[in-house]
Design a protein around this motif. Structure first.
Motif, PDB file in Angstrom:
ATOM      1  N   UNK A  69       0.874  -1.182   0.000  1.00 34.02           N
ATOM      2  CA  UNK A  69       0.000   0.000   0.000  1.00 34.02           C
ATOM      3  C   UNK A  69       0.907   1.227   0.000  1.00 34.02           C
ATOM      4  N   UNK A  70       1.025   1.873  -1.134  1.00 31.67           N
ATOM      5  CA  UNK A  70       2.031   2.917  -1.325  1.00 31.67           C
ATOM      6  C   UNK A  70       1.527   4.291  -0.906  1.00 31.67           C
ATOM      7  N   UNK A  71       2.467   5.214  -0.793  1.00 35.10           N
ATOM      8  CA  UNK A  71       2.124   6.606  -0.519  1.00 35.10           C
ATOM      9  C   UNK A  71       1.262   7.176  -1.648  1.00 35.10           C
ATOM     10  N   UNK A  72       1.532   6.738  -2.857  1.00 35.85           N
ATOM     11  CA  UNK A  72       0.725   7.192  -4.004  1.00 35.85           C
ATOM     12  C   UNK A  72      -0.722   6.743  -3.856  1.00 35.85           C
ATOM     13  N   UNK A  73      -0.909   5.470  -3.507  1.00 34.31           N
ATOM     14  CA  UNK A  73      -2.272   4.963  -3.323  1.00 34.31           C
ATOM     15  C   UNK A  73      -2.963   5.701  -2.184  1.00 34.31           C
ATOM     16  N   UNK A  74      -2.227   5.931  -1.104  1.00 33.36           N
ATOM     17  CA  UNK A  74      -2.764   6.686   0.032  1.00 33.36           C
ATOM     18  C   UNK A  74      -3.225   8.069  -0.417  1.00 33.36           C
ATOM     19  N   UNK A 108      -5.100   2.579   8.621  1.00 31.73           N
ATOM     20  CA  UNK A 108      -3.903   1.997   9.235  1.00 31.73           C
ATOM     21  C   UNK A 108      -2.650   2.733   8.776  1.00 31.73           C
ATOM     22  N   UNK A 109      -2.567   2.999   7.492  1.00 32.02           N
ATOM     23  CA  UNK A 109      -1.414   3.720   6.937  1.00 32.02           C
ATOM     24  C   UNK A 109      -1.302   5.117   7.562  1.00 32.02           C
ATOM     25  N   UNK A 110      -2.433   5.761   7.703  1.00 27.27           N
ATOM     26  CA  UNK A 110      -2.462   7.124   8.246  1.00 27.27           C
ATOM     27  C   UNK A 110      -2.080   7.136   9.734  1.00 27.27           C
ATOM     28  N   UNK A 111      -2.576   6.165  10.473  1.00 24.83           N
ATOM     29  CA  UNK A 111      -2.204   6.063  11.890  1.00 24.83           C
ATOM     30  C   UNK A 111      -0.701   5.851  12.022  1.00 24.83           C
TER      31      UNK A 111
END
Length: 548
Positions: A69-74, A108-111
């Motif tokens: 799950x990449x920064x781009x996808x985020x 989850x990525x953001x946390x």
């Protein structure tokens, strides 16, 4: 004891900053030095990061999944997630722009990106559900075959860490409960039955802020010090549902669940520009929640907007047969969520406190409501006290905590009473109780009887109802308007529900404040509708800068 009671009442339950003109009325003899204590702001903390949380261990179950799950996808998902309400999130899922799995991974990525071990850390999340991505995938499969069963379906929800949830410990922020693995609390069972995803747990003021006394809100030994995203290390988080308020504000979840005894939902919601509802006591089941007071405790929804608050409340409704105060005053059947909408304010009578009109945000909110058709009636706060409030909490917790530990805690938990926790903490006081445990010691020192407790409860309820009912009956008011948690104590003992909605930010520091609506028991649907009318007409919530 009288001075101590009022000091602690303000310190515990008015944890957001107040001024003399905005505080609930006290007698002249009680105001000396009390306001100074209640406005004390903690900007230097004894402890910031938890000594008991292993951040790498927290993320171990998710490392493989998040690796792809990449920064781009985020960044691509941001427009579909940040500040979006539940109906819109569900619409994006139906349109294929989002899935429950992607939504869960986004949070989850953001946390991981913002919450801990970085210059902007907020320390709001205390535990994560290791199976939540797998459960999100199941939701994606189920919606294809079964359709949308409830608006909460597939929505990642965080729980205050005094609410039992399987797969994660329920600690109340205390080292004594570090390994307290439990079954689900009643409201968690209801959430899951409606398809909600339990994303994890949020930090809280330890033991729901009835522990240390002279300590910052948002601190617990397990979770460390939670910080306010609108003013990190500057603005108070509010307590005790601090982590829930911060996590919602920072878009770490769709919504969160808090709990309140007196002000613990209203305070962090208003301090973090959220919508927070303290329901009528007994409306939401309380079994499986670490208690302070079986007389006053209640869980409640904390959200970015009113519609999500209504949806989360609806999803938790149900009569908890293990809760002696359980009621079906509002059921899922009587709460028509499908047709929920703001109510016309034309002709509604809203009472406002004359002493609060010096606050420019409150004054502007009153004018806005009047412009929308509401009749604003000025009322004077009566000089009514809440005697022995702290003793009520002392005597309730002395019996209620052992009941929780016996019936709802993990069998491996070694403490069985408040006294046991005190002794346990003294074994390593620097790490387990850096701010002391003055309130717990006060519980043990209180030798009140069951008769004393009943007399205190009766007096407090009578006084609380007198404070609120007198202006309501005199002016035939629909609601009383307050600020933040300023009158939370009266609403608590009267068992009145209350909801706070963002009403703007102070000119000097940008501190969020909330307009709080208080009304009669079981008026939650109307409160939500009035709050929605104000929210939609003003649209005052803003994301915290630096977390977008």
């Amino acid at each position: 004891m009288r001075f101590l009671a009022f000091t602690l009442l303000l310190l515990l339950f008015s944890s957001c900053k107040q001024h003399n003109s905005q505080s609930p009325v006290q007698s002249k003899s009680d105001t000396t030095d009390i306001i100074d204590i209640s406005t004390k702001q903690f900007t230097e903390f004894k402890v910031l990061d938890s000594k008991y949380m292993e951040v790498e261990q927290l993320w171990e179950p998710f490392n493989a999944e998040l690796a792809s799950f990449s920064e781009t996808e985020y960044n691509n998902l941001k427009p579909f997630v940040l500040e979006q309400d539940i109906p819109r999130l569900q619409k994006y899922v139906q349109e294929g722009k989002l899935s429950y799995e992607l939504l869960t991974k986004f949070y989850l990525y953001r946390i991981r990106k913002y919450d801990r071990a970085n210059p902007n850390s907020l320390n709001s999340v205390i535990a994560l559900n290791p199976k939540v991505i797998e459960e999100a995938r199941k939701c994606d499969e189920l919606i294809k075959t079964h359709g949308l069963k409830h608006p909460i379906f597939g929505m990642p929800i965080l729980l205050k860490d005094n609410i039992n949830a399987s797969g994660m410990p329920t600690t109340a922020g205390a080292v004594a409960l570090k390994d307290n693995f439990t079954e689900d609390a009643f409201i968690v069972k209801e959430l899951k039955a409606n398809g909600a995803l339990i994303l994890g747990k949020t930090n809280l003021s330890e033991w729901a802020y009835f522990f240390c006394g002279d300590c910052p809100s948002g601190y617990s030994a397990i979770g460390g010090q939670t910080l306010n995203p609108y003013g990190r290390k500057v603005l108070d988080t509010g307590g005790s549902s601090s982590g829930s308020g911060v996590a919602v504000a920072a878009n770490f979840c769709v919504a969160a669940v808090g709990s309140e005894t007196s002000g613990s939902i209203l305070s962090p919601s208003s301090q973090n520009s959220n919508v927070g509802l303290k329901p009528t006591i007994g409306l939401l089941g309380r079994s499986g929640i670490v208690p302070i007071s079986s007389t006053l405790d209640t869980p409640g929804p904390m959200t970015k907007n009113v519609i999500d608050n209504a949806i989360l409340l609806h999803a938790m409704l149900g009569k908890d047969m293990d809760d002696f105060k359980a009621t079906d005053g509002i059921s899922k059947e009587t709460f028509d969520l499908d047709n929920f909408k703001p109510i016309d304010l034309q002709g509604k009578k809203f009472g406002c406190f004359a002493s609060l009109k010096e606050d420019p945000l409150y004054s502007k909110a009153l004018q806005d409501l009047a412009n929308f058709g509401a009749e604003i009636i000025e009322i004077e706060a009566q000089e009514i006290q809440l005697p022995d409030f702290i003793r009520l909490l002392n005597l309730d917790m002395k019996k209620d905590l052992p009941t929780y530990l016996k019936h709802y805690a993990d069998n491996n938990v070694k403490v069985a009473s408040v006294e046991d926790v005190i002794v346990f903490n003294r074994e390593d006081s620097i790490n387990r109780m850096p701010y002391g445990q003055k309130l717990f010691e006060g519980i043990v020192a209180d030798n009140g009887t069951e008769k004393d407790l009943e007399n205190i409860k009766s007096t407090l309820k009578t006084n609380g109802k007198l404070f609120l009912d007198t202006p309501v009956q005199k002016h035939q008011l629909d609601v009383i308007l307050s600020i933040n948690n300023f009158h939370a104590g009266f609403a608590a003992v009267a068992e009145y529900p209350a909801i706070t909605v963002p009403m703007g930010y102070t000119a000097d520091s940008g501190e969020p404040k909330g307009l709080t609506f208080i009304s009669k028991p079981f008026s939650e649907i109307q409160l939500l509708q009035w709050a929605m009318a104000y929210e939609q007409a003003t649209k005052l919530r803003e994301m915290p800068k630096g977390y977008n």
